[in-house]
Scaffold this motif. Structure first.
Motif, PDB file in Angstrom:
ATOM      1  N   PRO A 138       0.798  -1.227   0.000  1.00  0.00           N
ATOM      2  CA  PRO A 138       0.000   0.000   0.000  1.00  0.00           C
ATOM      3  C   PRO A 138       0.829   1.274   0.000  1.00  0.00           C
ATOM      4  CG  PRO A 138       0.059  -0.918   2.202  1.00  0.00           C
ATOM      5  CD  PRO A 138       0.737  -1.918   1.292  1.00  0.00           C
ATOM      6  N   ARG A 139       0.187   2.331  -0.458  1.00  0.00           N
ATOM      7  CA  ARG A 139       0.735   3.683  -0.356  1.00  0.00           C
ATOM      8  C   ARG A 139       0.714   4.061   1.121  1.00  0.00           C
ATOM      9  NH1 ARG A 139       1.471   7.989  -3.532  1.00  0.00           N
ATOM     10  NH2 ARG A 139       1.492   9.968  -2.454  1.00  0.00           N
ATOM     11  N   LEU A 140       1.817   4.583   1.636  1.00  0.00           N
ATOM     12  CA  LEU A 140       1.891   5.051   3.018  1.00  0.00           C
ATOM     13  C   LEU A 140       1.963   6.577   3.093  1.00  0.00           C
ATOM     14  CD1 LEU A 140       4.463   2.458   4.417  1.00  0.00           C
ATOM     15  CD2 LEU A 140       1.960   2.310   4.410  1.00  0.00           C
ATOM     16  N   ALA A 141       2.528   7.206   2.081  1.00  0.00           N
ATOM     17  CA  ALA A 141       2.699   8.659   2.068  1.00  0.00           C
ATOM     18  C   ALA A 141       1.346   9.348   2.115  1.00  0.00           C
ATOM     19  CB  ALA A 141       3.458   9.084   0.820  1.00  0.00           C
ATOM     20  N   GLY A 142       1.184  10.248   3.081  1.00  0.00           N
ATOM     21  CA  GLY A 142      -0.035  11.031   3.186  1.00  0.00           C
ATOM     22  C   GLY A 142      -1.224  10.291   3.772  1.00  0.00           C
ATOM     23  N   GLN A 143      -1.007   9.055   4.208  1.00  0.00           N
ATOM     24  CA  GLN A 143      -2.099   8.262   4.795  1.00  0.00           C
ATOM     25  C   GLN A 143      -2.509   8.859   6.139  1.00  0.00           C
ATOM     26  OE1 GLN A 143      -4.888   6.494   4.849  1.00  0.00           O
ATOM     27  NE2 GLN A 143      -3.897   5.020   3.486  1.00  0.00           N
ATOM     28  N   ARG A 144      -3.693   8.542   6.592  1.00  0.00           N
ATOM     29  CA  ARG A 144      -4.158   9.011   7.902  1.00  0.00           C
ATOM     30  C   ARG A 144      -3.211   8.506   8.990  1.00  0.00           C
ATOM     31  NH1 ARG A 144      -9.109  11.127   8.871  1.00  0.00           N
ATOM     32  NH2 ARG A 144      -8.787  10.486  11.023  1.00  0.00           N
TER      33      ARG A 144
END
Length: 190
Positions: A138-144
């Motif tokens: 998964p994308r982690l950058a900018g995640q909650r």
């Protein structure tokens, strides 16, 4: 995970609809929690904008097949065809990622600590150096931030497993304070 189901999920992910797809009707229900533009305003619910389509496809198939439980997702995934799941995944993957709408201010010291931990733990190897994710990662950058902290604790405490146990091993023994630093660093990334 049963090898046949994993193989089916990965095969389905190979036939993702091209980026820029129109919102499928099923995405209207997704927006309630994940946000109209894929950026979640709901505590502990992930943002999906810019998430790799293969990751979303795999997770939705795991929900549909009862192999992953994160209410209410298994209920929502029931009855969705592979094509519907692929359309949902392509739609969210095509949305521009960005920070969660309620992202707080950057704590410089905490972010620096998280950056050092991320480097030491080699997070950028699987999730890529800019943390945009790829394939089933998964994308982690900018995640909650709250979602990241919750998820990392679940991996550490063996309350969450993926299609392999890599994250459980990576998070083994990581303190709550280190998890908070990692989550803050990743949430502050764009």
């Amino acid at each position: 995970m049963k090898p046949a189901i994993l193989a089916a999920a990965l095969l389905a992910a190979a036939f993702i609809v091209p980026a820029g797809a129109q919102a499928p009707p099923e995405a209207e229900q997704c927006a309630t929690c994940h946000g109209a533009e894929g950026r979640s305003e709901t505590p502990n619910v992930p943002s999906l904008a810019g998430m790799p389509a293969e990751f979303i496809t795999l997770q939705m198939i795991l929900f549909r097949e009862g192999l992953r439980d994160a209410p209410p997702m298994p209920q929502f995934a029931q009855g969705l065809s592979d094509a519907q799941i692929e359309q949902i995944a392509a739609f969210y993957a095509s949305l521009p990622p960005g920070p969660a709408p309620d992202r707080g201010p950057r704590d410089v010291a905490l972010a620096e600590r998280g950056a050092a931990l991320s480097a030491r733990m080699h997070c950028g190897v699987c999730h890529l150096p800019d943390f945009r994710g790829r394939a089933q990662m998964p994308r982690l950058a900018g995640q909650r931030e709250d979602f990241l902290a919750q998820t990392l604790k679940e991996y550490r405490d063996n309350r969450r497993v993926g299609t392999d146990t890599q994250m459980n091993a990576v998070m083994y023994g990581v303190s709550d304070a280190d998890i908070a630093a990692l989550a803050h660093f990743l949430a502050q990334r764009d």
